[in-house]
Scaffold this motif. Structure first.
Motif, mmCIF file in Angstrom:
data_model
loop_
_atom_site.group_PDB
_atom_site.id
_atom_site.type_symbol
_atom_site.label_atom_id
_atom_site.label_comp_id
_atom_site.label_asym_id
_atom_site.label_seq_id
_atom_site.Cartn_x
_atom_site.Cartn_y
_atom_site.Cartn_z
ATOM 1 N N UNK A 84 0.843 -1.184 0.000
ATOM 2 C CA UNK A 84 0.000 0.000 0.000
ATOM 3 C C UNK A 84 0.882 1.238 0.000
ATOM 4 N N UNK A 85 0.562 2.172 -0.902
ATOM 5 C CA UNK A 85 1.267 3.457 -0.958
ATOM 6 C C UNK A 85 0.290 4.525 -0.528
ATOM 7 N N UNK A 86 0.745 5.378 0.352
ATOM 8 C CA UNK A 86 -0.109 6.455 0.807
ATOM 9 C C UNK A 86 0.231 7.737 0.063
ATOM 10 N N UNK A 87 -0.772 8.375 -0.482
ATOM 11 C CA UNK A 87 -0.574 9.633 -1.181
ATOM 12 C C UNK A 87 -0.027 10.673 -0.214
ATOM 13 N N UNK A 88 1.024 11.365 -0.603
ATOM 14 C CA UNK A 88 1.536 12.451 0.243
ATOM 15 C C UNK A 88 0.479 13.531 0.491
ATOM 16 N N UNK A 89 -0.509 13.626 -0.374
ATOM 17 C CA UNK A 89 -1.589 14.608 -0.181
ATOM 18 C C UNK A 89 -2.328 14.369 1.129
ATOM 19 N N UNK A 90 -2.346 13.113 1.596
ATOM 20 C CA UNK A 90 -3.060 12.804 2.828
ATOM 21 C C UNK A 90 -2.379 13.405 4.045
ATOM 22 N N UNK A 91 -1.085 13.546 3.980
ATOM 23 C CA UNK A 91 -0.345 14.119 5.094
ATOM 24 C C UNK A 91 -0.523 15.631 5.093
ATOM 25 N N UNK A 102 7.198 27.561 -8.544
ATOM 26 C CA UNK A 102 8.296 27.761 -9.472
ATOM 27 C C UNK A 102 8.950 26.406 -9.712
ATOM 28 N N UNK A 103 9.266 26.094 -10.967
ATOM 29 C CA UNK A 103 9.814 24.760 -11.262
ATOM 30 C C UNK A 103 11.193 24.539 -10.660
ATOM 31 N N UNK A 104 11.805 25.559 -10.120
ATOM 32 C CA UNK A 104 13.100 25.393 -9.478
ATOM 33 C C UNK A 104 12.951 25.249 -7.954
ATOM 34 N N UNK A 105 11.727 25.148 -7.449
ATOM 35 C CA UNK A 105 11.532 25.107 -6.002
ATOM 36 C C UNK A 105 11.415 23.675 -5.491
ATOM 37 N N UNK A 106 11.692 23.526 -4.211
ATOM 38 C CA UNK A 106 11.543 22.227 -3.566
ATOM 39 C C UNK A 106 10.080 21.799 -3.569
ATOM 40 N N UNK A 109 9.252 20.137 -6.778
ATOM 41 C CA UNK A 109 9.844 18.797 -6.811
ATOM 42 C C UNK A 109 8.989 17.816 -6.005
ATOM 43 N N UNK A 110 8.505 18.233 -4.848
ATOM 44 C CA UNK A 110 7.638 17.364 -4.047
ATOM 45 C C UNK A 110 6.340 17.054 -4.786
ATOM 46 N N UNK A 111 5.756 18.057 -5.435
ATOM 47 C CA UNK A 111 4.543 17.834 -6.219
ATOM 48 C C UNK A 111 4.804 16.853 -7.360
ATOM 49 N N UNK A 112 5.951 16.991 -8.019
ATOM 50 C CA UNK A 112 6.304 16.108 -9.125
ATOM 51 C C UNK A 112 6.457 14.670 -8.636
ATOM 52 N N UNK A 113 7.117 14.470 -7.511
ATOM 53 C CA UNK A 113 7.303 13.115 -6.975
ATOM 54 C C UNK A 113 5.959 12.498 -6.606
ATOM 55 N N UNK A 114 5.056 13.304 -6.085
ATOM 56 C CA UNK A 114 3.720 12.815 -5.755
ATOM 57 C C UNK A 114 2.989 12.375 -7.016
#
Length: 186
Positions: A84-91, A102-106, A109-114
């Motif tokens: 089971x993978x939990x969506x980071x959106x839940x946290x 901004x595409x250069x922001x952390x 990057x977190x949104x992209x990994x999600x």
């Protein structure tokens, strides 16, 4: 049973985030009745049924059979997935609703990994062929050349998108993450 079930609701997360339910879920990797799980965990059958019912309500286990035992219908349950993978959106994230990043922001990057995590979880692992590739590596760049490196990377990717873009053929998603790595030498 699926390979991965991607948890996207608070109800699913709440059902899973109880240590006793995780143990019940592990026991249901194979089809079992609540009585069989209770015996394996040295719990009462009622207590196990309570947890199985909560897991079933959240879609984390399914009743796969029913059998008659001593005049009573007994359900046989199995976990819905191997993992089971939990969506980071839940946290959630502190700071309120998402804003354009901004595409250069952390944050970007977190949104992209999600997004990648959700896409991979949704793939049909029973398909005979999943044409995919994962590449990881480390590049060392002097601080004064960081921008040059990032510009080169952007141009290279834009060139790929231009050469292989189009309206026909199989769609592939390409996600590239570039971020500073903790230095292991300290």
């Amino acid at each position: 049973m699926r390979d991965i079930l991607y948890l996207e609701t608070v109800e699913q997360a709440e059902a899973l985030l109880k240590p006793q339910r995780i143990e019940v879920l592990r026991q249901l990797a194979e089809p079992r009745s609540c009585g069989e799980v209770a015996d394996r965990l040295a719990q009462t059958q009622q207590r196990v049924y309570y947890h199985v019912k909560r897991l079933a309500d959240a879609g984390l286990v399914h009743q796969v059979a029913q059998r008659r035992v001593r005049g009573i219908n007994e359900g046989v349950y199995q976990a819905a997935a191997r993992s089971y993978w939990m969506s980071p959106r839940l946290v959630g994230r502190i700071g309120g609703p998402r804003r354009a990043r901004d595409e250069m922001s952390l944050g970007h990057l977190l949104d992209l990994m999600e997004e990648v995590q959700a896409d991979v979880a949704a793939l049909d692992r029973s398909a005979p062929e999943l044409p995919s590739i994962g590449v990881s590596g480390e590049i060392r760049v002097r601080p004064e050349r960081r921008q040059e490196f990032l510009d080169d990377l952007r141009r290279t990717l834009q060139d790929l998108f231009t050469r292989h873009g189009g309206a026909e053929g199989d769609a592939f998603k390409l996600a590239v993450a570039c971020y500073p790595k903790e230095d292991d030498h300290e």
